[in-house]
Design a protein around this motif. Structure first.
Motif, mmCIF file in Angstrom:
data_model
loop_
_atom_site.group_PDB
_atom_site.id
_atom_site.type_symbol
_atom_site.label_atom_id
_atom_site.label_comp_id
_atom_site.label_asym_id
_atom_site.label_seq_id
_atom_site.Cartn_x
_atom_site.Cartn_y
_atom_site.Cartn_z
ATOM 1 N N ALA A 158 35.584 7.305 18.580
ATOM 2 C CA ALA A 158 34.770 7.907 19.908
ATOM 3 C C ALA A 158 33.419 8.680 19.435
ATOM 4 N N GLY A 159 33.549 9.310 18.206
ATOM 5 C CA GLY A 159 32.390 9.660 17.696
ATOM 6 C C GLY A 159 31.133 8.743 17.474
ATOM 7 N N ILE A 160 31.480 7.771 16.738
ATOM 8 C CA ILE A 160 30.575 6.768 16.557
ATOM 9 C C ILE A 160 29.900 6.214 18.000
ATOM 10 N N THR A 161 30.943 5.728 18.793
ATOM 11 C CA THR A 161 30.370 5.466 20.183
ATOM 12 C C THR A 161 29.538 6.234 21.011
ATOM 13 N N ALA A 162 30.003 7.483 20.937
ATOM 14 C CA ALA A 162 29.119 8.664 21.700
ATOM 15 C C ALA A 162 27.895 8.589 21.166
ATOM 16 N N ALA A 163 27.791 8.719 19.557
ATOM 17 C CA ALA A 163 26.258 8.753 19.088
ATOM 18 C C ALA A 163 25.511 7.529 19.226
ATOM 19 N N LEU A 164 26.060 6.386 19.389
ATOM 20 C CA LEU A 164 25.364 5.223 19.762
ATOM 21 C C LEU A 164 24.729 5.334 21.274
ATOM 22 N N GLU A 165 25.683 5.740 22.078
ATOM 23 C CA GLU A 165 25.478 5.741 23.412
ATOM 24 C C GLU A 165 24.256 6.737 23.700
ATOM 25 N N VAL A 166 24.292 7.818 23.021
ATOM 26 C CA VAL A 166 23.216 8.883 23.333
ATOM 27 C C VAL A 166 22.147 8.235 22.675
ATOM 28 N N LEU A 167 21.851 7.740 21.444
ATOM 29 C CA LEU A 167 20.606 7.210 20.772
ATOM 30 C C LEU A 167 20.095 6.118 21.760
ATOM 31 N N ASN A 168 20.948 5.272 22.161
ATOM 32 C CA ASN A 168 20.437 4.138 23.054
ATOM 33 C C ASN A 168 19.758 4.370 24.081
ATOM 34 N N SER A 204 18.375 7.325 25.010
ATOM 35 C CA SER A 204 17.240 8.299 24.981
ATOM 36 C C SER A 204 16.293 8.169 23.806
ATOM 37 N N LYS A 205 15.112 8.437 24.143
ATOM 38 C CA LYS A 205 14.081 8.308 23.050
ATOM 39 C C LYS A 205 13.871 9.549 22.226
ATOM 40 N N THR A 206 14.237 10.717 22.707
ATOM 41 C CA THR A 206 13.777 11.900 21.988
ATOM 42 C C THR A 206 14.877 12.575 21.392
ATOM 43 N N THR A 207 16.237 12.372 22.215
ATOM 44 C CA THR A 207 17.638 13.085 21.629
ATOM 45 C C THR A 207 17.909 13.057 20.343
ATOM 46 N N ARG A 208 17.938 14.420 19.555
ATOM 47 C CA ARG A 208 18.192 14.276 18.175
ATOM 48 C C ARG A 208 19.729 14.568 18.015
ATOM 49 N N VAL A 209 20.351 13.780 17.102
ATOM 50 C CA VAL A 209 21.953 13.811 17.208
ATOM 51 C C VAL A 209 22.200 14.155 15.647
ATOM 52 N N VAL A 210 23.099 14.872 15.632
ATOM 53 C CA VAL A 210 23.806 15.157 14.327
ATOM 54 C C VAL A 210 25.382 14.750 14.443
ATOM 55 N N LEU A 211 25.717 13.796 13.622
ATOM 56 C CA LEU A 211 27.181 13.173 13.452
ATOM 57 C C LEU A 211 28.017 13.798 12.377
ATOM 58 N N VAL A 212 28.934 14.578 12.568
ATOM 59 C CA VAL A 212 29.694 15.236 11.292
ATOM 60 C C VAL A 212 30.888 14.523 11.298
ATOM 61 N N GLN A 222 27.419 9.623 28.162
ATOM 62 C CA GLN A 222 26.589 9.663 29.732
ATOM 63 C C GLN A 222 26.477 10.917 30.238
ATOM 64 N N LEU A 223 27.579 11.624 30.552
ATOM 65 C CA LEU A 223 27.628 13.068 31.068
ATOM 66 C C LEU A 223 26.785 14.156 30.204
ATOM 67 N N THR A 224 26.716 13.938 28.943
ATOM 68 C CA THR A 224 25.914 14.781 28.050
ATOM 69 C C THR A 224 24.401 14.417 28.363
ATOM 70 N N LEU A 225 24.131 13.186 28.561
ATOM 71 C CA LEU A 225 22.685 12.801 28.646
ATOM 72 C C LEU A 225 22.436 13.269 30.168
ATOM 73 N N VAL A 226 23.106 13.142 31.153
ATOM 74 C CA VAL A 226 22.670 13.962 32.126
ATOM 75 C C VAL A 226 22.522 15.351 32.118
ATOM 76 N N SER A 227 23.290 16.107 31.496
ATOM 77 C CA SER A 227 23.298 17.504 30.990
ATOM 78 C C SER A 227 22.022 17.795 30.386
ATOM 79 N N LEU A 228 21.563 16.784 29.664
ATOM 80 C CA LEU A 228 20.084 17.033 29.064
ATOM 81 C C LEU A 228 19.046 16.771 29.776
ATOM 82 N N GLY A 229 19.322 16.125 31.058
ATOM 83 C CA GLY A 229 18.031 15.445 31.755
ATOM 84 C C GLY A 229 17.656 14.349 31.298
ATOM 85 N N GLU A 230 18.297 13.603 30.481
ATOM 86 C CA GLU A 230 17.845 12.333 30.025
ATOM 87 C C GLU A 230 18.161 11.052 30.716
ATOM 88 N N VAL A 231 19.112 11.327 31.588
ATOM 89 C CA VAL A 231 19.611 10.188 32.605
ATOM 90 C C VAL A 231 19.960 10.813 33.691
#
Lengths: 94, 1006
Positions: free
Chosen positions: B174-184, B186-194, B481-490
């Motif tokens: 789930a974590g890997i997928t979410a990271a890739l989905e956000v990065l794919n 958006s052009k600007t969103t910074r992601v930290v995966l722990v 996707q919901l996270t990206l909406v909340s950030l205004g990226e999508v």
């Protein structure tokens, strides 16, 4: 650890730059000598300890050193509003 | 044992590592954990349990491990109570069990008595009988944790701050997928995966090793992540071997990273930090924290080689090790079948015992049966046989009757040398709950799940009870996707549809709690704290109902593992005994930290000289040259005393004090707080914040002031100097400078914004040399020619501008010793110069530098208070006998004034400052000693106490109840003397002014 928008610096900063300074809108009585002990104690000691949205004073201790007003939920700790003194008063506060 | 020809991604068999465990040498491979390497070496006992000293083996494979506690290394690298499952192997590693399973143990010897030592035993036997103090040390030394470190930590720890739009906790599917989905997307969103493990992928590689589509998905996803990571100006930070252990307000999350390989730093290299504390502030958080397996409950379920099903599979698939040849898997869900299939494929014997009756088998169950694995459906394990190590089990048929599980028929015995169980999965909701989010019990998944809606946070994967990896991928994409909406990226979130769950990990896994099993002895819930089902029953019999109380009565869920395997089972056991639904019992509160955090990591680099800022005066180097000893006062390093060779502190202080009283002394007074007060209302302002009058203080004069708060309590004192009608310089106590400044600003900004007053802190801008003693005037005449120093022209409490040795100076005639004294204030850069010139010119009067200790003696001889030493925040000016400083006729009711008339502050019985003279003049009372009455109870305490060289006797100041009306009475002070023990010293209550009572010395001799 809150993130606080200083209304003077216009920047969002970490809580460790700030100090809390108690409940807001507690005005020092104009005529302390004419108050009863109970009335004076109410000003000095008693606070509402409100559960919910709460106006309080903060000071940007390690920044601009300005005191300002913060409306914070004491349940979620969400900061709902910040204001300089005078911008919000006990009369017009939300 | 380690399986030959076992291929896996995690172990590098080309690199062999040597290590020592409990004084024996072993070998492992690069990529091993200490736990997997020990399994490979057939080590089965790791430690003894905390209370009963039972020999225990591994149960888990990660942070959930309750048993295998070890300490690592010795001396400055010693670390106690680590889980062997979390320690990465490195060459030369040396570890010791927290409690050695191979040595004779008192707790194990008294095994027959264990049944008489249930929860509450120590409290009822020792504490309630008031003999705890006698036995505490010996009992604590028996307990099962590592010893605390005794040496200074040799390692370095760092703090790193991160600011990211999205923080993802958990690097599984789930974590890997979410990271890739956000990065794919958006052009600007910074992601930290722990992620807490050394390899990304979580349980995927373990659980679906035989599923080729899963493995190729894993490889492909990791590669894509690495592409993002290796981009220039990468938006992705990957933190592996990192545990997010605390979530604080406003999405502030702390993560502890352990050196990825462990190999270099522990073993002698000093490069880089051993651990790094990452402080992450994220706009959005995605939790993909997964789920922990919980064990099944049966009698003596704590024997070594009784493990979690998933852990057995992980050791097998990731490390190629297994600790038995004849394995029984036992559980109530499908997880045990994939373990069985993997074990069987390595040609190791295994059987499955499933409490669920036959019928409605899922695909994987059928696959297991088809592959020839013996499956017993509708059976339960009642007991594990064996001494210390599991040798076999007792099983019985079970059936659901109504809503209760019942045992049917007689039991039979099966042999095994490894027993692995799965009682279902507990979503890792801990982090989500740290900031007050609640869990809820979901009937469908039979699990406590994270609160559904929460601002700026999404959960995905098995933490929300999604067991199958393909579903986790869809879920994680949806949440990203919901996270990206909340950030205004999508603009609009795309939402995929999950397949039907094909694995039954959550949905049908009932809590299997037949009362006949729970009522057996030695059914352990919490392995680390030795809590059994009967302890929970006892707690309930004793009247505890809340799970929080049951937890505290039994100690269930405390300890280094915080009940990760045991807690939810404990809640289910309590529900069974209380006969209420699980949802009604609820969980205990989840608080930080999720896993143990090293104190070293919390401190980071703020140790040693970086622990606290160190402030030096401009004259500091000269004090060092003079051989001064220093004391720290509010971060300042102040000269304490100046010993000459062969002198101890007492001798040095006596010499310094007598020099001041008889000829001339000098002191560095630069550290006093100084606040520059300017503006048309400066005078009015001082008059509001000090208790005395300021309106008539003429330029050229100084005045002592006492500052109170609105409660009427003294908060500070000091001398303020009138430069002109619009300009004053206020001095504060050394330690109070910052807080006084902040308080004054508060009055100006929040109450008196109509006053024309501006404050600046100028403490560091001036250096101050105090010249003190009967010869001070003579010296000043030599140093400064443009000031008239005659006593009637430059009076006490006046100041003059002048030129001292060519430097512009403000000279104040003020005294903290009662002697004739001048304080020379110059711009700080001239401080050292002036100090040295004063010392040179003063030689003819044998000028003696003195430190804070002599300053204290001299001021105590005169009865001058030190705010914070003779007062403690509950003292009014009346309490310290300073009514004279309270102005009666100021028009403005100054700060604190109204409180002085409150009846409580005028009680005769308040603590009041008095002097105390011991009948035996040689006894110096220790500060803090209590004054006692005839009933031997305290009626006060000593605040200041010194030997006065000029008086040739001891003097003390004390806070004594009703002291001001007890003059000349005799009181007893209880002190502890070395070797002589407690003693009661008779003392006479006196005025706190001991020397020069008429105040004649302040003008000097001429």
């Amino acid at each position: 650890m809150f993130l606080i928008d200083c209304p003077y610096c216009k920047e969002s900063r970490d809580q460790n730059e700030f100090s809390p300074a108690g409940e807001a809108f507690i005005a020092r009585p104009q005529n302390p000598e004419e108050l009863s002990d109970d009335e004076w104690a109410d000003y000095v000691f008693y606070r509402t300890n409100h559960k919910g949205d709460h106006w309080e004073q903060w000071v940007h201790t390690n920044g601009c050193r300005k005191y300002f007003l913060v409306k914070r939920s004491t349940i979620s700790h969400e900061i709902l509003e910040v204001a300089a003194f005078g911008e919000v008063t006990s009369e017009n506060k939300s | 044992m380690r399986l030959r020809n076992h291929n896996n991604d995690h172990i590098d068999q080309s690199e062999s590592l040597s290590f020592i465990f409990n004084n024996r040498s072993y070998k492992g491979y690069k990529g091993d954990t200490l736990a997997s390497a020990l399994i490979a070496n057939d080590v089965l006992f790791f430690a003894r349990s905390f209370k009963y000293g039972r020999k225990r083996g591994l149960m888990g494979s990660g942070v959930e491990e309750p048993n295998a506690l070890v300490s690592l290394e010795i001396g400055g690298r010693y670390t106690p109570n680590l889980k062997a499952t979390e320690v990465m192997l490195y060459d030369g590693l040396s570890a010791v069990s927290s409690s050695n399973p191979n040595s004779i143990d008192f707790r194990a010897i008294i095994k027959p008595l264990h049944r008489f030592m249930p929860a509450g035993f120590y409290y009822k036997t020792f504490i309630k009988q008031k003999v705890w103090a006698l036995v505490e040390d010996s009992l604590r030394s028996l307990s099962g944790f590592s010893k605390a470190p005794t040496e200074k930590d040799e390692d370095v720890y760092d703090h790193i701050f991160h600011h990211a739009e999205v923080l993802i906790v958990g690097g599984g599917v789930a974590g890997i997928t979410a990271a890739l989905e956000v990065l794919n997307n958006s052009k600007t969103t910074r992601v930290v995966l722990v992620d807490e493990r050394a390899h990304l992928g979580g349980e995927l590689f373990n659980e679906f090793k035989s599923d080729d589509s899963a493995i190729s998905w894993h490889r492909g996803s990791i590669n894509k992540l690495l592409e993002f990571k290796n981009e220039a100006n990468s938006r992705l930070k990957l933190l592996s071997r990192s545990t997010a252990y605390a979530w604080y307000d406003h999405n502030y999350i702390e993560v502890l990273q352990t050196n990825a390989t462990g190999e270099s730093l522990f073993a002698g290299s000093t490069q880089g930090a051993r651990k790094v504390l990452h402080k992450i502030r994220a706009k959005e958080v995605i939790l993909a924290t997964g789920a922990h397996e919980r064990p099944m409950l049966f009698e003596t379920n704590d024997l070594a080689n009784t493990m979690l099903s998933q852990s057995v599979r992980r050791y097998l698939n990731e490390f190629g090790v297994i600790s038995g040849k004849n394995v029984i898997l036992y559980g109530n869900n499908d997880s045990i079948y994939s373990t069985a299939i993997d074990i069987k494929s390595n040609e190791i014997n295994c059987k499955v015992i499933d409490v669920r009756a036959s019928g409605n088998e899922s695909e994987i169950v059928l696959k297991a049966i088809k592959s020839g694995i013996e499956v017993l459906q509708g059976y339960a394990v009642l007991k594990a046989h064996g001494t210390n190590l599991v040798k076999g089990i007792e099983i019985s048929k079970v059936e659901m009757q109504g809503k209760k599980w019942m045992l049917i028929g007689s039991s039979k015995r099966l042999n095994c040398d490894l027993l692995a169980s799965s009682g279902g999965f507990n979503p890792v909701v801990h982090l989500d709950c740290h900031c007050g989010a609640k869990t809820f019990f979901d009937d469908d998944s039979q699990a406590f799940l994270p609160q559904k809606e929460r601002k700026n946070r999404q959960v995905c994967g098995s933490v929300s009870a999604i067991g199958f990896w393909k579903d986790a991928v869809i879920d994680a994409k949806n949440k990203a996707q919901l996270t990206l909406v909340s950030l205004g990226e999508v603009k609009k979130a795309q939402q995929g549809v999950m397949s039907e769950n094909y694995l039954d990990y959550f949905n049908a896994s009932q809590f299997f709690m037949p009362i006949e099993i729970l009522n057996r002895p030695k059914v352990f819930i919490d392995m680390q704290n030795d809590v059994t089902t009967l302890d929970v029953a006892l707690a309930i019999r004793e009247g505890y109902r809340s799970i929080e109380h049951i937890k505290r009565y039994t100690a269930m869920g405390f300890g280094t593992d915080q009940g990760k395997t045991g807690n939810i089972n404990g809640i289910a056991v309590a529900a069974e005994f209380l006969d209420v639904p699980l949802s009604e019992v609820g969980t205990t509160t989840f608080r930080p930290a999720y896993t143990g955090v090293d104190f070293g990591a919390m401190a980071g680099r703020e140790v040693g000289g970086f622990f606290d800022p160190q402030r030096y005066t401009a004259i500091h180097d000269s004090h060092i040259d003079s051989g001064a000893e220093f004391e720290v006062v509010g971060q300042w390093y102040r000269p304490w005393y100046y010993p000459k060779s062969g002198e101890d502190m007492h001798q040095a202080v006596n010499r310094e004090c007598l020099a001041v009283r008889t000829s001339l002394g000098m002191m560095d007074a630069s550290t006093l707080g100084k606040i520059d007060v300017q503006g048309g209302d400066a005078r009015e302002f001082l008059s509001r914040v000090y208790t005395n009058a300021w309106m008539k203080l003429a330029p050229g004069s100084c005045r002592y002031g006492l500052m109170c708060n609105e409660k009427g309590m003294i908060i500070d004192d000091g001398v303020s100097t009138c430069i002109n009608d619009n300009h004053f310089i206020m001095t504060t106590t050394t330690g109070g400078a910052a807080s006084v400044y902040t308080t004054l600003e508060m009055w100006l900004q929040t109450e008196w914004d109509d006053l024309d007053v501006h404050l600046s802190s100028v403490t560091d801008q001036f250096a101050t040399v105090a010249v003190v003693g009967p010869n001070a005037r003579n010296l000043m005449k030599v140093l400064c020619q443009d000031v008239d120093f005659e006593r009637d022209n430059f009076k006490f409490m006046q100041w003059r501008p002048g030129t001292v040795c060519g430097v512009d100076a403000r000279i104040m005639r003020i005294s903290f010793s009662g002697e004739l004294a001048y304080e020379i204030n110059v711009e700080a850069n001239y401080g050292r110069y002036i100090w040295d010139e004063v010392a040179l010119a003063g030689k003819q009067w044998n000028i003696t530098p003195y430190g804070t200790e002599s300053m204290h003696v001299l001021r105590a001889e005169k009865g001058y208070i030190i705010v914070g030493q003779d007062t403690d925040g509950s003292m009014t000016p009346m309490d310290v006998n300073m009514n004279w400083i309270l102005a009666k006729d100021k028009p403005f009711s100054y700060i604190g004034r109204r409180s002085f008339s409150i009846s409580a502050l005028n009680s005769k019985d308040r603590f009041q400052l008095v002097g105390l003279l011991t009948k035996d003049e040689g006894v110096v009372l220790p500060e803090g000693s209590h004054i006692i009455n005839n009933n031997r109870s305290s009626i006060g305490y000593i605040t200041s106490s010194y030997y006065s060289p000029i008086l040739g006797r001891s003097i003390a100041m004390a806070q004594l109840k009703g002291g001001l009306s007890k003059m000349s009475e005799t009181v007893l002070v209880k002190i502890v003397q070395e070797k002589q023990g407690l003693k009661e010293i008779p003392c006479e209550v006196s005025s706190s002014v001991f020397y020069d009572i008429q105040g004649e010395k302040v003008d000097g001799n001429d």
